[in-house]
Design an enzyme around this catalytic site. Structure first.
Site, PDB file in Angstrom:
ATOM      1  N   ASP A 119      -4.643 -14.030  -3.975  1.00  0.00           N
ATOM      2  CA  ASP A 119      -5.379 -14.829  -4.950  1.00  0.00           C
ATOM      3  C   ASP A 119      -6.601 -14.052  -5.439  1.00  0.00           C
ATOM      4  OD1 ASP A 119      -7.310 -14.982  -2.940  1.00  0.00           O
ATOM      5  OD2 ASP A 119      -6.695 -16.970  -2.273  1.00  0.00           O
ATOM      6  N   HIS A 148       0.315   4.521  -2.450  1.00  0.00           N
ATOM      7  CA  HIS A 148       0.039   5.859  -1.934  1.00  0.00           C
ATOM      8  C   HIS A 148       1.162   6.839  -2.254  1.00  0.00           C
ATOM      9  CE1 HIS A 148      -3.504   5.184   1.024  1.00  0.00           C
ATOM     10  NE2 HIS A 148      -3.577   4.358  -0.006  1.00  0.00           N
ATOM     11  N   ASP A 149       2.355   6.329  -2.474  1.00  0.00           N
ATOM     12  CA  ASP A 149       3.451   7.196  -2.908  1.00  0.00           C
ATOM     13  C   ASP A 149       3.293   7.575  -4.379  1.00  0.00           C
ATOM     14  OD1 ASP A 149       6.002   8.550  -2.746  1.00  0.00           O
ATOM     15  OD2 ASP A 149       6.817   6.867  -3.877  1.00  0.00           O
ATOM     16  N   ARG A 176       0.820  -1.217   0.000  1.00  0.00           N
ATOM     17  CA  ARG A 176       0.000   0.000   0.000  1.00  0.00           C
ATOM     18  C   ARG A 176       0.853   1.265   0.000  1.00  0.00           C
ATOM     19  NH1 ARG A 176      -3.240   2.601   4.380  1.00  0.00           N
ATOM     20  NH2 ARG A 176      -5.127   3.499   3.439  1.00  0.00           N
ATOM     21  N   HIS A 208      -6.382  -5.725  -2.766  1.00  0.00           N
ATOM     22  CA  HIS A 208      -7.218  -5.895  -1.588  1.00  0.00           C
ATOM     23  C   HIS A 208      -7.478  -7.370  -1.287  1.00  0.00           C
ATOM     24  CE1 HIS A 208      -9.034  -1.546  -1.768  1.00  0.00           C
ATOM     25  NE2 HIS A 208      -7.758  -1.578  -1.430  1.00  0.00           N
ATOM     26  N   ASN A 240      -3.800   8.605   4.712  1.00  0.00           N
ATOM     27  CA  ASN A 240      -2.628   8.031   5.387  1.00  0.00           C
ATOM     28  C   ASN A 240      -2.668   8.107   6.915  1.00  0.00           C
ATOM     29  OD1 ASN A 240      -1.368   7.388   2.933  1.00  0.00           O
ATOM     30  ND2 ASN A 240      -0.477   9.427   2.755  1.00  0.00           N
ATOM     31  N   SER A 253       8.019  10.600  -1.730  1.00  0.00           N
ATOM     32  CA  SER A 253       7.572  11.799  -1.002  1.00  0.00           C
ATOM     33  C   SER A 253       6.770  11.406   0.239  1.00  0.00           C
ATOM     34  CB  SER A 253       6.747  12.712  -1.912  1.00  0.00           C
ATOM     35  OG  SER A 253       5.571  12.070  -2.373  1.00  0.00           O
TER      36      SER A 253
END
Length: 325
Positions: free
Chosen positions: A251, A64-65, A60, A191, A92, A74
């Protein structure tokens, strides 16, 4: 679904090429730090052995970067005199984690080859290694990114796809960074591992349409289970597996869950209920794990190519939490 839609979805997947950036190269550290990837893999493996959830957390961080100013680390910067950290943004805050694992990797790499391997590349390699440790695909990570000397709190608040976003909004956020609908559905498949906080899906349980009723697209027996641990108020940080069947295994059960109206987040379920194209992709992956696994590697390479700093732009940080002085 008509035959033409089946053919379209299949061709979108079959002919999506591996997209290596013209600036990045999997062999970038072959001479300057030949043990770089071995070191990253070792630290990540130890971290995931201590806590299985860490695989999803590290994966993740890379997402998000990359969605904020490109894949430039960053996100890793702490607030300082000149920088307002992205760690405090809505996506975040109290959610992004694994920073101490990145610190440990960086410390080990600085001992092996000082100021050589960027924090941005560490994030990319750690994301791949986390995926592999969870049973997902291996891919050669293109390398050569450099680290930013600034952060963007507003970019983090506005550019990262959110659980409550509409599908057109999420599609737009992906498109703005050069990712298409196949990438969107495929990368949502991350996810398949990890957890979500109650605050990220509570509205589906109590007030999805503003009438005080649960989301009609959510299986009601599943909703009842969720309500037992995610009350109308309180318990914001209570954790729930994003994939209720195999939460630690990479999976296609994530897609099977969505087909069965048991996707946890609103942003998961709308892939099946709001668009014919995304619905067909979800169904395709639910039926074909190998196709999902193969495309995930390609879409991760593509995401890792978002606006990298290369050449003389940016720097190689000595400490991932602060810029060099």
């Amino acid at each position: 679904m008509g035959f033409s839609m089946s053919v379209l979805v299949f061709s979108m997947l079959v002919f999506t090429p591996l997209c290596y950036s013209e600036y990045l190269n999997p062999q970038f550290y072959a001479r300057s730090c030949p043990k770089a990837q071995e070191i990253v893999r070792s630290v990540v493996a130890n971290a995931v052995a201590r806590e299985t959830r860490m695989a999803a957390s590290l994966l993740r961080l890379h997402f998000h970067d990359c969605f904020v100013k490109g894949c430039d680390a960053s996100l890793l910067l702490d607030s300082s005199g000149t920088i307002i950290s992205e760690k405090g943004s809505l996506p975040n805050n109290n959610s992004a984690r694994g920073f101490e694992v990145i610190d440990a990797i960086k410390s080990a790499l600085e001992k092996e080859c000082p100021q050589t391997v960027s924090c941005a590349d560490i994030l990319a390699i750690a994301a791949r290694d986390s995926t592999v440790l969870a049973g997902g695909p291996y891919w050669n990570v293109p390398l050569g990114r450099r680290d930013s000397t600034g952060a963007s709190l507003s970019g983090s608040n506005n550019n990262i796809p959110a659980p409550i976003n509409t599908l057109p909004t999420i599609i737009t956020k992906f498109k703005l960074v050069g990712l298409n609908t196949v990438d969107l559905v495929t990368l949502s498949g991350s996810h398949t591992i990890g957890f979500s906080r109650c605050t990220s899906f509570r509205q589906r349980l109590y007030n999805q349409t503003g009438n005080g009723q649960p989301d009609p697209t959510l299986d009601q027996s599943y909703a009842a289970q969720l309500r037992s641990g995610c009350p109308r108020s309180g318990g914001d940080n209570n954790l729930f597996p994003l994939d209720r069947v195999t939460p630690a295994k990479f999976d296609n059960h994530y897609f099977k869950n969505i087909v069965g109206a048991k996707g946890l987040l609103n942003s998961d379920e709308i892939l099946f209920t709001k668009s014919q194209t995304t619905m067909e992709l979800v169904k395709t992956y639910a039926e074909n794990n190998n196709l999902f696994i193969d495309q995930f590697a390609k879409s991760m390479i593509k995401m890792g190519n978002i606006s990298p700093l290369t050449g003389s732009r940016g720097e190689i940080r000595k400490n991932c939490r602060r810029i060099n002085t």
